[in-house]
Design a protein around this motif. Sequence first.
Motif, mmCIF file in Angstrom:
data_model
loop_
_atom_site.group_PDB
_atom_site.id
_atom_site.type_symbol
_atom_site.label_atom_id
_atom_site.label_comp_id
_atom_site.label_asym_id
_atom_site.label_seq_id
_atom_site.Cartn_x
_atom_site.Cartn_y
_atom_site.Cartn_z
ATOM 1 N N ASN A 173 1.549 -1.354 0.227
ATOM 2 C CA ASN A 173 0.034 0.140 -0.219
ATOM 3 C C ASN A 173 1.182 0.641 0.365
ATOM 4 O O ASN A 173 1.741 1.611 0.995
ATOM 5 N N PHE A 174 0.515 2.175 -0.888
ATOM 6 C CA PHE A 174 1.933 3.021 -1.331
ATOM 7 C C PHE A 174 0.676 4.479 -0.192
ATOM 8 O O PHE A 174 -0.269 4.886 -1.229
ATOM 9 N N TYR A 175 1.456 5.412 -0.138
ATOM 10 C CA TYR A 175 0.723 6.575 0.675
ATOM 11 C C TYR A 175 1.706 7.716 0.854
ATOM 12 O O TYR A 175 2.558 7.513 0.907
ATOM 13 N N CYS A 176 0.724 8.973 0.582
ATOM 14 C CA CYS A 176 1.560 10.199 1.602
ATOM 15 C C CYS A 176 1.805 10.204 2.027
ATOM 16 O O CYS A 176 1.245 9.561 3.500
ATOM 17 N N ILE A 177 3.282 10.456 2.732
ATOM 18 C CA ILE A 177 3.210 10.697 4.420
ATOM 19 C C ILE A 177 3.772 12.266 4.685
ATOM 20 O O ILE A 177 4.068 12.902 6.017
ATOM 21 N N ASP A 178 3.834 12.612 3.791
ATOM 22 C CA ASP A 178 4.844 14.416 4.062
ATOM 23 C C ASP A 178 3.854 15.459 2.694
ATOM 24 O O ASP A 178 4.048 14.916 2.193
ATOM 25 N N ASN A 179 4.509 16.462 3.028
ATOM 26 C CA ASN A 179 4.130 17.471 1.422
ATOM 27 C C ASN A 179 5.609 17.625 1.171
ATOM 28 O O ASN A 179 5.704 17.803 0.169
ATOM 29 N N VAL A 180 6.571 17.215 1.876
ATOM 30 C CA VAL A 180 8.002 16.722 0.818
ATOM 31 C C VAL A 180 7.921 15.944 0.119
ATOM 32 O O VAL A 180 9.013 16.126 -0.923
ATOM 33 N N GLY A 181 6.918 15.295 -0.712
ATOM 34 C CA GLY A 181 7.665 14.115 -1.559
ATOM 35 C C GLY A 181 7.724 12.473 -1.219
ATOM 36 O O GLY A 181 7.595 11.839 -1.764
ATOM 37 N N HIS A 182 7.830 12.420 -0.304
ATOM 38 C CA HIS A 182 8.386 11.246 1.177
ATOM 39 C C HIS A 182 6.810 10.180 0.755
ATOM 40 O O HIS A 182 5.899 11.105 1.313
ATOM 41 N N ILE A 183 7.002 8.670 0.162
ATOM 42 C CA ILE A 183 5.942 8.046 0.007
ATOM 43 C C ILE A 183 5.656 6.944 1.077
ATOM 44 O O ILE A 183 7.481 6.034 1.075
ATOM 45 N N GLY A 184 5.191 6.336 1.622
ATOM 46 C CA GLY A 184 5.369 5.264 2.956
ATOM 47 C C GLY A 184 4.652 4.355 1.649
ATOM 48 O O GLY A 184 3.910 4.259 1.173
ATOM 49 N N VAL A 185 5.375 3.215 2.291
ATOM 50 C CA VAL A 185 4.681 1.617 1.589
ATOM 51 C C VAL A 185 4.718 0.625 2.831
ATOM 52 O O VAL A 185 5.752 0.334 3.140
ATOM 53 N N GLU A 186 3.478 0.309 3.136
ATOM 54 C CA GLU A 186 3.194 -0.682 3.937
ATOM 55 C C GLU A 186 2.983 -1.974 3.529
ATOM 56 O O GLU A 186 2.088 -2.229 2.295
ATOM 57 N N ILE A 187 3.923 -3.384 3.758
ATOM 58 C CA ILE A 187 4.026 -3.872 3.343
ATOM 59 C C ILE A 187 3.311 -5.267 3.978
ATOM 60 O O ILE A 187 3.245 -5.517 5.418
ATOM 61 N N ASN A 188 2.427 -6.273 3.763
ATOM 62 C CA ASN A 188 2.257 -7.100 4.723
ATOM 63 C C ASN A 188 2.380 -8.338 3.674
ATOM 64 O O ASN A 188 2.305 -8.467 2.344
ATOM 65 N N LEU A 189 3.292 -9.223 4.398
ATOM 66 C CA LEU A 189 3.274 -10.565 4.127
ATOM 67 C C LEU A 189 2.714 -11.797 4.612
ATOM 68 O O LEU A 189 2.799 -11.968 6.504
ATOM 69 N N GLU A 190 1.913 -12.831 4.142
ATOM 70 C CA GLU A 190 1.734 -14.338 5.098
ATOM 71 C C GLU A 190 2.369 -15.333 3.982
ATOM 72 O O GLU A 190 3.161 -15.719 3.284
ATOM 73 N N ASP A 191 3.234 -16.365 5.706
ATOM 74 C CA ASP A 191 4.227 -17.474 4.795
ATOM 75 C C ASP A 191 2.986 -18.232 4.149
ATOM 76 O O ASP A 191 1.809 -18.765 4.477
ATOM 77 N N ASN A 192 3.060 -19.082 2.894
ATOM 78 C CA ASN A 192 2.223 -19.568 2.827
ATOM 79 C C ASN A 192 2.285 -21.135 3.618
ATOM 80 O O ASN A 192 3.443 -21.850 3.788
ATOM 81 N N VAL A 193 1.394 -21.590 4.139
ATOM 82 C CA VAL A 193 0.730 -22.692 5.154
ATOM 83 C C VAL A 193 -0.603 -23.272 4.544
ATOM 84 O O VAL A 193 -1.387 -22.012 5.215
ATOM 85 N N ALA A 194 -0.661 -24.096 4.820
ATOM 86 C CA ALA A 194 -1.982 -24.770 4.524
ATOM 87 C C ALA A 194 -2.938 -24.262 5.351
ATOM 88 O O ALA A 194 -2.436 -24.153 6.333
#
Length: 151
Positions: free
Chosen positions: A79-100
């Motif tokens: 998920n990409f989103y703005c975090i300030d007015n200077v142009g920095h961008i946050g990227v929230e990353i979610n990972l879930e491992d392969n488990v049956a």
Amino acid sequence: MDKAKLKSFLELEIIWKDYDMFELKVTASNGRYFGTTEIYDTTESLLSFSQTLIGFPNDNKTTLHEAGNKDGYAYFSMNFYCIDNVGHIGVEINLEDNVATEFRHEEKDKLKLEIIVEPSAIDNFQKSLSQLATTQKGLAIPYGRDNRLDN
């Protein structure tokens, strides 16, 4: 760049492909936390998402890509989103491992982290992500701002 020296990054790499889908190895680190998973995706889905990154953030203040099913076999989101007015961008990353799914819910490994990137990293990532989706080979990596040479 040597991955052992990287502080924060997100790496997408195709490790298997078929006619209608491919398997991505997704690796993410914010310098403190590190994780990896393998997830199925399609050219159409990844290419469509890469198009939302053109000129990001322009009018869009956030853009999200998901693959797999949350609390299912495997899951990945960015998920990409703005975090300030200077142009920095946050990227929230979610990972879930392969488990049956018959395993206990608590047994499934999950990781959620954030990296901060600069607009040029988004531009480079968009191009490499589009190429990755189209050619189904190579890497797509947005490096965090803490990987700059002046740090």
